[in-house]
Write an enzyme that holds these catalytic residues in place. Structure first.
Site, PDB file in Angstrom:
ATOM      1  CB  SER A 117      -0.874  -0.005   1.255  1.00  0.00           C
ATOM      2  OG  SER A 117      -1.520   1.227   1.388  1.00  0.00           O
ATOM      3  CE1 TYR A 141      -4.428  -2.664   5.215  1.00  0.00           C
ATOM      4  CE2 TYR A 141      -3.855  -0.367   4.770  1.00  0.00           C
ATOM      5  CZ  TYR A 141      -4.144  -1.648   4.315  1.00  0.00           C
ATOM      6  OH  TYR A 141      -4.132  -1.901   2.968  1.00  0.00           O
ATOM      7  CE  LYS A 145      -1.760  -4.814   3.303  1.00  0.00           C
ATOM      8  NZ  LYS A 145      -1.954  -6.044   2.542  1.00  0.00           N
TER       9      LYS A 145
HETATM   10  N1  LIG Z   1      -8.831  -1.108  -1.133  1.00  0.00           N
HETATM   11  C1  LIG Z   1      -7.808  -0.285  -0.990  1.00  0.00           C
HETATM   12  O1  LIG Z   1      -7.970   0.941  -0.957  1.00  0.00           O
HETATM   13  C2  LIG Z   1      -6.391  -0.821  -0.870  1.00  0.00           C
HETATM   14  C3  LIG Z   1      -5.306   0.074  -0.956  1.00  0.00           C
HETATM   15  C4  LIG Z   1      -4.013  -0.428  -0.830  1.00  0.00           C
HETATM   16  C5  LIG Z   1      -3.811  -1.799  -0.617  1.00  0.00           C
HETATM   17  N2  LIG Z   1      -4.888  -2.629  -0.521  1.00  0.00           N
HETATM   18  C6  LIG Z   1      -4.655  -4.062  -0.277  1.00  0.00           C
HETATM   19  O2  LIG Z   1      -5.266  -4.828  -1.297  1.00  0.00           O
HETATM   20  C7  LIG Z   1      -5.694  -6.085  -0.775  1.00  0.00           C
HETATM   21  C8  LIG Z   1      -7.136  -6.319  -1.149  1.00  0.00           C
HETATM   22  O3  LIG Z   1      -7.929  -5.277  -0.603  1.00  0.00           O
HETATM   23  P1  LIG Z   1      -9.482  -5.145  -0.919  1.00  0.00           P
HETATM   24  O4  LIG Z   1      -9.794  -3.705  -0.994  1.00  0.00           O
HETATM   25  O5  LIG Z   1      -9.846  -6.039  -2.034  1.00  0.00           O
HETATM   26  O6  LIG Z   1     -10.098  -5.699   0.455  1.00  0.00           O
HETATM   27  P2  LIG Z   1     -11.287  -6.748   0.694  1.00  0.00           P
HETATM   28  O7  LIG Z   1     -11.604  -6.706   2.133  1.00  0.00           O
HETATM   29  O8  LIG Z   1     -12.366  -6.505  -0.287  1.00  0.00           O
HETATM   30  O9  LIG Z   1     -10.563  -8.123   0.329  1.00  0.00           O
HETATM   31  C9  LIG Z   1      -9.758  -8.836   1.218  1.00  0.00           C
HETATM   32  C10 LIG Z   1     -10.136 -10.293   1.093  1.00  0.00           C
HETATM   33  O10 LIG Z   1      -9.271 -11.088   1.903  1.00  0.00           O
HETATM   34  C11 LIG Z   1     -10.050 -12.080   2.551  1.00  0.00           C
HETATM   35  N3  LIG Z   1      -9.293 -12.503   3.732  1.00  0.00           N
HETATM   36  C12 LIG Z   1      -8.918 -11.734   4.797  1.00  0.00           C
HETATM   37  N4  LIG Z   1      -8.205 -12.461   5.678  1.00  0.00           N
HETATM   38  C13 LIG Z   1      -8.106 -13.719   5.150  1.00  0.00           C
HETATM   39  C14 LIG Z   1      -7.476 -14.914   5.581  1.00  0.00           C
HETATM   40  N5  LIG Z   1      -6.815 -14.977   6.739  1.00  0.00           N
HETATM   41  N6  LIG Z   1      -7.576 -16.024   4.784  1.00  0.00           N
HETATM   42  C15 LIG Z   1      -8.253 -15.973   3.608  1.00  0.00           C
HETATM   43  N7  LIG Z   1      -8.869 -14.860   3.158  1.00  0.00           N
HETATM   44  C16 LIG Z   1      -8.809 -13.746   3.917  1.00  0.00           C
HETATM   45  C17 LIG Z   1     -11.376 -11.398   2.838  1.00  0.00           C
HETATM   46  O11 LIG Z   1     -12.450 -12.305   3.057  1.00  0.00           O
HETATM   47  C18 LIG Z   1     -11.560 -10.564   1.571  1.00  0.00           C
HETATM   48  O12 LIG Z   1     -12.260 -11.284   0.575  1.00  0.00           O
HETATM   49  C19 LIG Z   1      -5.429  -6.028   0.725  1.00  0.00           C
HETATM   50  O13 LIG Z   1      -4.222  -6.711   1.004  1.00  0.00           O
HETATM   51  C20 LIG Z   1      -5.282  -4.553   1.006  1.00  0.00           C
HETATM   52  O14 LIG Z   1      -4.464  -4.311   2.120  1.00  0.00           O
HETATM   53  C21 LIG Z   1      -6.170  -2.186  -0.652  1.00  0.00           C
END
Ligand SMILES: NC(=O)c1ccc[n+]([C@@H]2O[C@H](COP(=O)([O-])OP(=O)(O)OC[C@H]3O[C@@H](n4cnc5c(N)ncnc54)[C@H](O)[C@@H]3O)[C@@H](O)[C@H]2O)c1
Length: 336
Positions: A117, A141, A145
């Site tokens: 991130s 959080y 990362k």
């Molecule tokens: N959305 C944003 O703004 C953003 C920005 C930067 C980085 N990210 C990163 O991108 C990735 C995806 O984010 P997102 O927005 O799709 O979030 P999201 O919550 O929609 O997706 C995360 C998924 O991971 C699954 N999950 C969580 N813990 C788990 C575990 N222990 N075992 C199996 N599955 C598990 C959840 O059920 C969910 O489906 C994350 O790593 C997040 O940190 C997101």
């Protein structure tokens, strides 16, 4: 190619799965559904399990020994919640990810693309950050990362992993074919709030912070269409070896890459773009910054172009249009 996507039933993982599928690859999803959606999972081969469930992970690779790489999106992602529940965040995002990566290396599946991130960056003069800019993760959080990037580097050194950490800026929009999108019912970030006002769920948009040292005083971010973000993952797996070779950091098979548009957009500019696409004014209330808010950052995206042959192609207007469209179809796809 077969690609394992952890967190594949989430917002970004599900979009990556669609992008891989459309390009002729086969996504395999692993998700605990702790926050993800079964409606997204059922579009692909799906394993309902936790990344820490070693038996389930072994089963996946035994069923699909030809998996080429793993894209690790699974995580908890809500910043204020991470402040209130640091144990859960360090446990899910660090402890479980560490044992998952160790298991991958033991099974001999060494190619990892990691969802990192832009929240790990410090604020820099001019707001544009390169991969070697100063880091200062401010919440539990973002510290998860930051820690996982360090863990990955050490694992690349000691256990033969090869890893690309992709530092996402601010994803917006939805799959342009409307298969998946943001699934959170009441999102707290900028575009989610604006769509909520547009859909009549909220009366006013609170613009928090107008005294930052930016061109108009509001915070600055780099908005990236989630479909562009997904395309970058496609390139990362297709050009994995080249990216690792040419991007190698400290002689290790490890590289970190910004995924942003390269354009800084202020919150006021974003609201104006939203009103243009939406075709109506949005009621705005000016409020003080929330605790932990920062002026912001935007990406220098040169490295992504050089190593992956990728750059963002969609505009913030495309992202806003797709977010609004998704807002209209979401409740016909997801049954809360
Ligand atoms: N959305 C944003 O703004 C953003 C920005 C930067 C980085 N990210 C990163 O991108 C990735 C995806 O984010 P997102 O927005 O799709 O979030 P999201 O919550 O929609 O997706 C995360 C998924 O991971 C699954 N999950 C969580 N813990 C788990 C575990 N222990 N075992 C199996 N599955 C598990 C959840 O059920 C969910 O489906 C994350 O790593 C997040 O940190 C997101």
């Amino acid at each position: 190619m077969k690609i394992l996507i952890t967190g594949g039933a989430g917002y970004i993982g599900s979009t990556i799965a669609s992008a891989l599928l459309d390009a002729g690859h086969t996504p395999i999803l692993l998700d605990s559904l702790i926050t993800g959606r079964k409606e997204f999972a059922k579009l692909h081969t799906f394993y309902h399990a936790d990344i820490a469930d070693q038996e389930a992970v072994r089963q996946i690779f035994s069923d699909h020994p030809d998996i080429y790489a793993t894209i690790h999106c699974a995580a908890l992602i809500v910043v204020p919640e991470s402040v209130a529940k640091p144990f859960e965040y360090y446990n899910e995002n660090v402890v479980k990810s560490m044992s998952f990566f160790k298991q991958l290396s033991e099974l001999g599946y060494n190619r990892v693309v990691f969802s990192s991130s832009a929240a790990i960056y410090d604020v820099v003069p001019g707001f544009m950050v390169r991969e070697d800019s100063a880091l200062l993760p401010l919440s539990p959080y973002s510290r998860t990362k930051y820690m996982m990037e360090m863990v990955l580097k050490d694992f690349c050194h000691a256990y033969g992993l090869n890893a690309i950490a992709l530092r996402y800026f601010n994803p917006i929009g939805a799959d342009p074919k409307m298969r998946t999108g943001l699934h959170i019912q009441f999102p707290s970030h900028l575009i989610g709030k604006l769509v909520s006002v547009a859909m009549g769920h909220e009366e006013v948009f609170n613009l928090t912070g107008v005294d930052w040292p930016t061109r108009d005083g509001s915070g600055i971010r780099d908005y990236i269409h989630v479909w562009d973000l997904a395309q970058a993952h496609l390139k990362a797996v297709e050009h994995f070896e080249k990216a690792i070779k040419e991007g190698s950091e400290e002689g290790l098979p490890y590289t970190a890459i910004n995924l942003g548009s390269g354009n800084g957009v202020t919150v006021k500019e974003f609201v104006a773009a939203f009103e243009k696409v939406y075709g109506q004014k949005v009621p705005v209330a000016i409020k003080p910054p929330r605790p932990g808010d920062i002026a912001g950052a935007y990406a220098n995206a040169d490295r992504a172009e050089k190593l992956l042959g990728w750059k963002a192609e969609m505009s913030i207007e495309d992202g806003i249009r797709d977010a609004l469209k998704w807002g209209q179809v979401r409740d016909t796809i997801i049954h809360y």
